[in-house]
Design a protein around this motif. Structure first.
Motif, PDB file in Angstrom:
ATOM      1  N   CYS A 102       0.868  -1.172   0.000  1.00 14.91           N
ATOM      2  CA  CYS A 102       0.000   0.000   0.000  1.00 14.91           C
ATOM      3  C   CYS A 102       0.909   1.227   0.000  1.00 14.91           C
ATOM      4  N   LEU A 103       0.921   1.962  -1.127  1.00 16.73           N
ATOM      5  CA  LEU A 103       1.884   3.034  -1.319  1.00 16.73           C
ATOM      6  C   LEU A 103       1.231   4.403  -1.236  1.00 16.73           C
ATOM      7  N   SER A 104       1.976   5.367  -0.748  1.00 17.21           N
ATOM      8  CA  SER A 104       1.553   6.768  -0.707  1.00 17.21           C
ATOM      9  C   SER A 104       1.972   7.464  -1.993  1.00 17.21           C
ATOM     10  N   THR A 105       1.196   8.477  -2.367  1.00 21.89           N
ATOM     11  CA  THR A 105       1.496   9.251  -3.577  1.00 21.89           C
ATOM     12  C   THR A 105       1.748  10.726  -3.279  1.00 21.89           C
ATOM     13  N   ILE A 132       7.817   7.075  -4.998  1.00 16.02           N
ATOM     14  CA  ILE A 132       6.720   6.096  -4.926  1.00 16.02           C
ATOM     15  C   ILE A 132       7.271   4.682  -5.092  1.00 16.02           C
ATOM     16  N   PHE A 152      -2.418   1.906  -4.673  1.00 20.82           N
ATOM     17  CA  PHE A 152      -2.149   3.307  -4.351  1.00 20.82           C
ATOM     18  C   PHE A 152      -3.273   3.768  -3.430  1.00 20.82           C
ATOM     19  N   PRO A 158      -4.164   9.857  -5.373  1.00 14.32           N
ATOM     20  CA  PRO A 158      -3.321   9.519  -6.529  1.00 14.32           C
ATOM     21  C   PRO A 158      -3.590  10.360  -7.769  1.00 14.32           C
ATOM     22  N   VAL A 165       2.129   8.950 -10.758  1.00 19.32           N
ATOM     23  CA  VAL A 165       1.534   7.621 -10.580  1.00 19.32           C
ATOM     24  C   VAL A 165       1.594   6.855 -11.900  1.00 19.32           C
ATOM     25  N   THR A 168       5.067   5.666 -12.530  1.00 14.75           N
ATOM     26  CA  THR A 168       5.340   4.501 -11.690  1.00 14.75           C
ATOM     27  C   THR A 168       4.851   3.221 -12.360  1.00 14.75           C
ATOM     28  N   VAL A 187      -5.648   1.626  -8.235  1.00 17.13           N
ATOM     29  CA  VAL A 187      -5.630   3.036  -7.852  1.00 17.13           C
ATOM     30  C   VAL A 187      -6.910   3.336  -7.088  1.00 17.13           C
TER      31      VAL A 187
END
Length: 355
Positions: A102-105, A132, A152, A158, A165, A168, A187
């Motif tokens: 689970c990634l931050s943008t 990212i 995301f 995002p 994004v 990425t 997303v």
């Protein structure tokens, strides 16, 4: 020094100038196929080039500041970026053999959703694609293995950072690098219509999750200011267009708040909004977070944010299912380390990064 983590082969070749064009592909493969984080490991490059890369460039643009693991195996890492800003990313153990990042943008978020802890930080800045992607590779370091899926869904909206994004996704799906399938990406948006349309055009196989939260426009706007410029009827049009472009099933996320959006009439409103969409309803009982202000609802009613009890959650789920909807009840993961949905936030920024 600039990071090469988000540079495509042709971009690396351009950066290298007079070096043979194939050097860009070699370096790209070392980073994304072989997992190299040190230019000196790239043994098929001339020593002089390796020294030049070491002096002028980096690979990872961040490092792990802290890491916490919940009893359910969920791991939250806090990353310190080169400018001192702090972000959080989460490793989710879906099954014994499947991991999701689970990634931050963004650092912080500008959307102002009343139930989300990240919103209390305000917006600080966008992340670039290297920052990212770096989260993914640092999570893999923590997990000591590769990660299967990327969502995301961390800090930030995002689609308010769409270009980075998108970059990425381009880097991680590149056939001569990581070569991940687009279907391994999801997303999550608060409902940015332009972003949904762009995703359907540029990356139609990437999965989409849209935060519905309420299918009543007035209640939704009280909870999610995004409703004002991205109203429900236009949001549904954008979701329909995305679905027509890629044929992908959509997830509608519904954060359930006691007494706010779990009223008797709410299941039918959700059913009406979902009509014509191939979708799942992801039902998420609100995860409590400190310092959250009460919400002012239509007709001036003010209610504190509270977690619904299990009986009310089950009633809501059953009502939706009885109306013919497919419902997935979100498992509670990471709450012990404030890593659950809506709980990500840091107390630091580029100006103040202390806990």
């Amino acid at each position: 020094m600039s990071s090469l983590l988000a540079s495509l082969p042709r971009e690396i070749s351009h950066t290298l100038g007079s070096e043979p064009g194939f050097r860009g592909q070699q370096i790209f493969s070392w980073i994304h196929q072989k997992g190299s984080r040190d230019f000196d490991e790239m043994t098929d490059l001339p020593k002089g080039l390796r020294q030049k890369l070491e002096a002028e460039h980096t690979i990872l643009p961040a490092g792990i500041d802290t890491a916490e693991e919940a009893a359910d195996g969920t791991t939250k890492i806090r990353l310190k970026l080169n400018d001192g800003a702090l972000i959080e990313a989460v490793l989710l153990r879906d099954t014994a053999d499947r991991l999701t990042a689970c990634l931050s943008t963004q650092v912080g978020c500008a959307m102002g959703c009343r139930f989300c802890k990240t919103a209390t930080m305000g917006f600080i800045r966008n992340l670039d694609a290297a920052e990212i992607i770096g989260q993914l590779y640092l999570l893999e370091t923590a997990a000591e293995r590769s990660i299967d899926n990327i969502v995301f869904m961390g800090m930030g909206e995002p689609f308010n950072n769409y270009d980075q994004v998108s970059k990425t996704v381009q880097v991680l799906t590149h056939p001569e690098g990581r070569n991940m399938g687009q279907r391994r990406f999801t997303v999550s948006t608060s409902g940015i219509i332009d972003g949904i349309r762009s995703l359907g055009t540029d990356h139609p196989q990437v999965r989409l999750a849209a935060s519905l939260v309420s299918a009543d426009p007035a209640t939704r706007e009280a909870l999610m200011p995004v409703e004002h410029k991205n109203p429900l009827p236009r949001l549904k049009e954008a979701l329909m267009a995305y679905q027509q472009a890629g044929g992908r099933r959509i997830t509608l996320e519904y954060v359930l708040l006691k007494g706010v959006n779990d009223r008797k009439e709410d299941p039918m409103l959700v059913r009406k909004f979902a009509h014509g969409l191939r979708c799942n309803i992801n039902l998420i009982p609100w995860n409590p977070a400190d310092g959250m202000a009460p919400v002012k609802l239509p007709q001036g009613k003010v209610l504190p944010l509270e977690e619904p009890d299990a009986k009310r959650v089950n009633w809501f789920r059953e009502e939706l299912e009885n109306l013919g909807l497919t419902v997935v009840l979100r498992h509670r993961k990471g709450r012990g380390v404030n890593a659950a949905c809506g709980q990500l936030a840091t107390k630091g920024s580029a100006k103040n990064n202390s806990l």
